[in-house]
Design an enzyme around this catalytic site. Structure first.
Site, PDB file in Angstrom:
ATOM      1  N   ARG A  92       0.833  -1.206   0.000  1.00 46.95           N
ATOM      2  CA  ARG A  92       0.000   0.000   0.000  1.00 46.95           C
ATOM      3  C   ARG A  92       0.867   1.255   0.000  1.00 46.95           C
ATOM      4  O   ARG A  92       0.434   2.332   0.394  1.00 46.95           O
ATOM      5  CB  ARG A  92      -0.913   0.009   1.203  1.00 46.95           C
ATOM      6  CG  ARG A  92      -0.178  -0.181   2.522  1.00 46.95           C
ATOM      7  CD  ARG A  92      -1.119   0.033   3.646  1.00 46.95           C
ATOM      8  NE  ARG A  92      -0.535  -0.358   4.914  1.00 46.95           N
ATOM      9  CZ  ARG A  92      -1.159  -0.206   6.063  1.00 46.95           C
ATOM     10  NH1 ARG A  92      -2.356   0.328   6.081  1.00 46.95           N
ATOM     11  NH2 ARG A  92      -0.605  -0.591   7.179  1.00 46.95           N
ATOM     12  N   ASP A 250      10.954  -6.887   7.932  1.00 47.82           N
ATOM     13  CA  ASP A 250      10.543  -5.994   6.837  1.00 47.82           C
ATOM     14  C   ASP A 250      10.274  -4.580   7.338  1.00 47.82           C
ATOM     15  O   ASP A 250      10.010  -3.687   6.538  1.00 47.82           O
ATOM     16  CB  ASP A 250       9.291  -6.538   6.130  1.00 47.82           C
ATOM     17  CG  ASP A 250       8.169  -6.869   7.099  1.00 47.82           C
ATOM     18  OD1 ASP A 250       8.389  -7.731   7.968  1.00 47.82           O
ATOM     19  OD2 ASP A 250       7.091  -6.258   7.014  1.00 47.82           O
TER      20      ASP A 250
HETATM   21  P1  AMP Z   1       2.959  -3.551   8.039  1.00 39.22           P
HETATM   22  O1  AMP Z   1       2.446  -4.420   9.142  1.00 39.22           O
HETATM   23  O2  AMP Z   1       2.185  -2.272   7.848  1.00 39.22           O
HETATM   24  O3  AMP Z   1       4.428  -3.319   8.123  1.00 39.22           O
HETATM   25  O4  AMP Z   1       2.683  -4.370   6.689  1.00 39.22           O
HETATM   26  C1  AMP Z   1       3.157  -5.658   6.453  1.00 39.22           C
HETATM   27  C2  AMP Z   1       2.916  -6.004   5.010  1.00 39.22           C
HETATM   28  O5  AMP Z   1       1.520  -6.023   4.712  1.00 39.22           O
HETATM   29  C3  AMP Z   1       3.552  -5.064   4.004  1.00 39.22           C
HETATM   30  O6  AMP Z   1       3.922  -5.814   2.892  1.00 39.22           O
HETATM   31  C4  AMP Z   1       2.425  -4.134   3.686  1.00 39.22           C
HETATM   32  O7  AMP Z   1       2.564  -3.501   2.452  1.00 39.22           O
HETATM   33  C5  AMP Z   1       1.234  -5.097   3.678  1.00 39.22           C
HETATM   34  N1  AMP Z   1      -0.021  -4.413   4.002  1.00 39.22           N
HETATM   35  C6  AMP Z   1      -0.417  -3.906   5.192  1.00 39.22           C
HETATM   36  N2  AMP Z   1      -1.643  -3.354   5.089  1.00 39.22           N
HETATM   37  C7  AMP Z   1      -2.032  -3.503   3.804  1.00 39.22           C
HETATM   38  C8  AMP Z   1      -3.204  -3.136   3.076  1.00 39.22           C
HETATM   39  N3  AMP Z   1      -4.213  -2.523   3.643  1.00 39.22           N
HETATM   40  N4  AMP Z   1      -3.234  -3.465   1.762  1.00 39.22           N
HETATM   41  C9  AMP Z   1      -2.221  -4.095   1.172  1.00 39.22           C
HETATM   42  N5  AMP Z   1      -1.112  -4.473   1.797  1.00 39.22           N
HETATM   43  C10 AMP Z   1      -0.997  -4.174   3.097  1.00 39.22           C
HETATM   44 MG    MG Z   2       5.876  -2.754   7.135  1.00 35.35          MG
END
Ligand code: AMP
Ligand code: MG
Length: 475
Positions: A92, A250
């Site tokens: 996103r 990540d």
């Molecule tokens: P985060 O927990 O925000 O670091 O996200 C972990 C992974 O999930 C990353 O690859 C983000 O891009 C993906 N991600 C989190 N929220 C979304 C969303 N609403 N739509 C698409 N991908 C998401």
């Molecule tokens: Mg992330």
């Protein structure tokens, strides 16, 4: 306007092989509205001084294009809560472009930009609530002096986004030295693209550590920089009472900057086993686990780089993590306690103070700040009084004047941190389209060490409702 369209993007990352990303535009909101624009940061980045923030909105929303930007979503992988996930990536987010500044290369990244090839099951959006939290925290960390992504602009929308309830979507631009994560290297290693690792390593060296180019073993040197900056970053988190909440590989920047804010939290009452992420049932990312998780993540990075770094040196570097961490930690705590010379048992003195705080359920920030003003009045019990006597003996070895010491301590013990309840109040108002509190909170957090008595309300311990806030991963 012309000046804005021609903004000075240079985008070295976009010139790397296509395996690293997907070039794309993003999905605009129908009715974007400006929520906040960080004028000071914009000026640092070289945006026109007289820029009208409203003119920037269509460029961020994706209705107009910067001529020199090269938008893309990045490919990476990572270990999430200890489990290997082979394909993550910007689900996103969009790297809008990179610019050169006095402080080096800076990435401008849009979060909440809509679907990408890495969205998996997600909608590509971010809700207003989580965008505000990230926006606030990047700035709060920066002004505390903790390396962090920063926040340039936030826009809201009336687009519904479905989480536990229906919410509204928002986007923000965050600014960081890099968006290259430990997970980028893990992605290449585990997806049989190991031959591309040196290309990315060279890119990091060229962009951020040009001095290493001459070195014989520059990849291992780079690994050492990553390990030491990670250890030193986490020491800062510990010293300021910051819990990140989602230290997946990540979410770890290779330049040791805090980023990807999720269910983070600053400690109110000092509880070392504080878990800020309601979804983290096992407490993997509890406050007091952060230093060892940082090391775990460095191991994961070493495993990804193993064919390119020198194994014996790598072992030594990994073994030095603890020293890097404690060197930084004790240096910060010495300043917090007003100590300028180094004594071998300073760490013990610090630990005894923390243990006293824990037993007496003291507010972390208020106690340290109070220590700056009048330490004597803090201690009413026998253990506290005994500690204070020990501290007095330790102070007698110091050479600096009490005035200088006071100044140093006021610069090391913030009065204002981004407590959860403060963020929550700003969010509740913002969800009713009232952004006054958000704007004021951003103002307060700009000077966390100043006395600013007019903002005293923002320095208070949480009210009862604010102690029990549960922050989940949903964002
Ligand atoms: P985060 O927990 O925000 O670091 O996200 C972990 C992974 O999930 C990353 O690859 C983000 O891009 C993906 N991600 C989190 N929220 C979304 C969303 N609403 N739509 C698409 N991908 C998401
Ligand atoms: Mg992330």
């Amino acid at each position: 306007m012309h000046e804005l369209e021609n903004f000075k993007f240079i985008n070295p990352f976009a010139n790397l092989p296509e395996d690293f990303f997907h070039k794309q535009n993003w999905t605009p909101f129908d009715n974007p509205k400006l929520i906040h624009f960080n004028k000071e940061l914009a000026e640092l980045l070289g945006f026109p001084k007289d820029l009208n923030a409203e003119d920037l909105v269509p460029y961020i929303n994706g209705n107009k294009a910067f001529k020199h930007s090269a938008p893309l979503s990045m490919a990476y992988a990572g270990h999430q809560f200890g489990s290997w996930v082979p394909q993550l990536g910007d689900g996103r987010g969009i790297l809008l472009g990179q610019i050169q500044t006095k402080e080096g290369l800076m990435d401008l990244h849009i979060k909440g930009a809509g679907k990408t090839p890495y969205s998996r099951f997600g909608d590509g959006r971010a809700v207003l609530r989580s965008t505000i939290r990230e926006y606030l925290c990047g700035e709060a960390m920066h002004h505390l002096g903790i390396p962090s992504s920063r926040s340039l602009i936030m826009i809201g929308s009336d687009e519904p986004v479905f989480r536990e309830t229906t919410e509204f979507g928002a986007m923000m631009v965050r600014v960081a030295k890099t968006h290259i994560r430990f997970g980028h290297f893990e992605y290449l290693m585990h997806n049989k693209k190991s031959e591309l690792i040196p290309i990315l390593l060279d890119h990091v060296i060229e962009s951020y550590f040009p001095d290493l180019k001459e070195s014989e073993d520059c990849y291992t040197d780079l690994f050492e920089k990553i390990v030491s900056s990670t250890a030193s970053l986490i020491a800062k988190w510990q010293a300021f009472g910051f819990a990140h909440g989602v230290m997946n590989t990540d979410n770890m920047s290779v330049l040791g900057e805090t980023f990807d804010f999720g269910p983070f939290g600053f400690l109110d009452e000092y509880n070392p086993s504080f878990i800020c992420n309601h979804s983290d049932l096992g407490g993997r990312y509890a406050f007091n686990n952060q230093p060892s998780i940082g090391l775990w993540n460095c191991h994961a990075l070493a495993a990804a780089l193993k064919d390119h770094i020198e194994i014996e040196r790598t072992k030594d570097i990994i073994n030095s993590y603890e020293r890097f961490f404690y060197d930084e930690l004790t240096a910060i705590f010495r300043r917090k306690l007003g100590l300028t010379i180094e004594q071998s048992d300073d760490l013990k003195l610090i630990e005894a103070f923390l243990s006293w705080m824990q037993k007496n359920k003291k507010d972390y920030t208020i106690t340290f700040r109070g220590f700056t003003r009048d330490p004597n009045s803090l201690f009413e019990d026998a253990e506290g009084k005994a500690w204070y006597e020990q501290y007095q003996r330790r102070l007698s070895l110091e050479q600096i004047s009490p005035e200088k010491r006071g100044k140093m301590m006021a610069q090391a013990n913030p009065k204002f941190v981004l407590r959860n309840y403060l963020a929550q109040e700003a969010i509740q108002d913002a969800e009713k389209s009232d952004f006054t509190r958000l704007i004021k909170l951003l103002e307060v957090l700009k000077n966390p060490y100043a006395e600013n008595p007019e903002f005293d309300d923002f320095a208070k311990a949480p009210p009862e409702w604010g102690k029990k806030l549960e922050i989940s991963c949903s964002s």
